[in-house]
Design a protein around this motif. Structure first.
Motif, mmCIF file in Angstrom:
data_model
loop_
_atom_site.group_PDB
_atom_site.id
_atom_site.type_symbol
_atom_site.label_atom_id
_atom_site.label_comp_id
_atom_site.label_asym_id
_atom_site.label_seq_id
_atom_site.Cartn_x
_atom_site.Cartn_y
_atom_site.Cartn_z
ATOM 1 N N LEU A 8 -7.362 3.963 5.361
ATOM 2 C CA LEU A 8 -6.685 3.086 6.312
ATOM 3 C C LEU A 8 -5.836 3.873 7.301
ATOM 4 N N ALA A 9 -5.189 4.930 6.814
ATOM 5 C CA ALA A 9 -4.404 5.758 7.717
ATOM 6 C C ALA A 9 -5.294 6.435 8.754
ATOM 7 N N ALA A 48 -6.879 3.848 -5.189
ATOM 8 C CA ALA A 48 -5.780 3.452 -4.305
ATOM 9 C C ALA A 48 -5.376 4.562 -3.325
ATOM 10 N N PRO A 49 -5.211 5.825 -3.753
ATOM 11 C CA PRO A 49 -4.878 6.864 -2.769
ATOM 12 C C PRO A 49 -5.971 7.057 -1.721
ATOM 13 N N MET A 50 -7.218 6.932 -2.142
ATOM 14 C CA MET A 50 -8.333 7.044 -1.211
ATOM 15 C C MET A 50 -8.312 5.910 -0.190
ATOM 16 N N THR A 51 -7.961 4.707 -0.656
ATOM 17 C CA THR A 51 -7.859 3.559 0.238
ATOM 18 C C THR A 51 -6.767 3.786 1.275
ATOM 19 N N MET A 76 0.837 -1.193 0.000
ATOM 20 C CA MET A 76 0.000 0.000 0.000
ATOM 21 C C MET A 76 0.876 1.248 0.000
ATOM 22 N N ALA A 77 0.590 2.188 -0.887
ATOM 23 C CA ALA A 77 1.357 3.422 -0.973
ATOM 24 C C ALA A 77 1.140 4.273 0.273
ATOM 25 N N ASP A 78 2.074 5.212 0.508
ATOM 26 C CA ASP A 78 1.916 6.136 1.623
ATOM 27 C C ASP A 78 0.608 6.903 1.483
ATOM 28 N N ALA A 79 -0.020 7.179 2.605
ATOM 29 C CA ALA A 79 -1.297 7.889 2.581
ATOM 30 C C ALA A 79 -1.091 9.343 2.164
#
Length: 288
Positions: free
Chosen positions: A282-283, A275-278, A1-4
């Motif tokens: 999660l953050a 993906a950025p929203m995910t 998962m990319a950084d938030a």
């Protein structure tokens, strides 16, 4: 998962990808769905039994307030809008509720009527919550029913991904878009039958890669969309979900207190756009 991303970064992404802001959902389609919900067409109620008046004016007013569509009733054609700040506010509220579920190690249901678009988001949330000790239920696996489409009777089957995300597939195993509340109603009906024992039955993976386990516990939280979310909220399950600007029922359900959080967004884009929203969600939940 990319950084938030930060809130500002995600806002820019939402607008650039048209998840929110100026969206591609036609205004005429929005208004048609608002009329049909106001007429109490079951397909557009998403399993909710709404007690309010909900005429067309009421529906438009709620969608302006909770989704950010154009308030002009004379705007009949063209594109419509979703307020990205409302999207972000709702994502933060959803993240807070998911974070609470993680801390409490709650029992969950996850389901989507947009399997071609939102499944990776749900899978990421399910994996993160399972890692924190939450239980994801997979009732009614393999349950089939028939729908009428294009003048033909077609079979739909409830399946769950290995992460426990429920969806419908056709006879060929292809994931299917649906607004229908019947699958979630069936899942909850099975759970009402009472636990088979004190632990989840062992999960097996069918040849199509979907889990066929049937745990039997009542959920503390449903994370869903379309009729999956509406039916869960109507049954009294704490429910958070996603809805497009042409799907007014969940926003009406939130107005009546049956749905805890509805995130307004265009729900029909390519999965990678979410993906950025995910990562942000999660953050916010403390699960990154």
């Amino acid at each position: 998962m990319a950084d938030a991303p930060t809130r500002a970064e995600l806002r820019a992404h939402l607008v650039t990808t048209m998840i929110a802001g100026e969206v591609a959902t036609p205004r005429q389609n929005n208004l048609l769905h608002y009329r049909r919900m106001a007429a109490r067409n079951p397909y557009y109620l998403f399993g909710l039994r709404l007690s309010g008046r909900w005429d067309e004016r009421d529906v438009l007013a709620a969608m302006v307030e909770r989704c950010g569509v154009d308030p002009d009733p004379g705007h009949l054609y063209g594109d419509d809008t979703i307020d990205p700040d409302l999207t972000l506010d709702a994502l933060e509220a959803m993240g807070d509720r998911i974070g609470l579920a993680a801390r409490r190690r709650e029992t969950l249901l996850l389901a989507t009527g947009h399997p071609g678009n939102l499944t990776p988001l749900y899978q990421a949330v399910s994996e993160a919550l399972t890692d924190r000790g939450c239980r994801v239920l997979t009732p009614a696996s393999g349950w089939t029913y028939e729908i009428e489409r294009y003048g033909e009777r077609q079979t739909r089957r409830v399946v769950h991904t290995p992460e426990g995300v429920a969806m419908l597939v056709d006879d060929a195993g292809r994931p299917q878009h649906t607004h229908d509340a019947a699958p979630m109603e069936t899942m909850l009906a099975e759970l009402r039958g009472g636990p088979r024992d004190t632990a989840t039955e062992p999960s097996t993976i069918a040849s199509d890669g979907f889990a066929e386990a049937k745990p039997a516990y009542w959920p503390d939280l449903a994370i869903a969309d379309h009729g999956w979310a509406g039916a869960a909220g109507e049954a009294g399950v704490d429910t958070v979900g996603f809805a497009d600007c042409n799907d007014p029922a969940l926003f009406a359900g939130a107005a009546e207190g049956k749905i805890q959080v509805v995130v307004p967004l265009d729900d029909g884009l390519s999965p990678h756009h979410y993906a950025p929203m995910t990562a942000f969600l999660l953050a916010r939940a403390g699960l990154a």
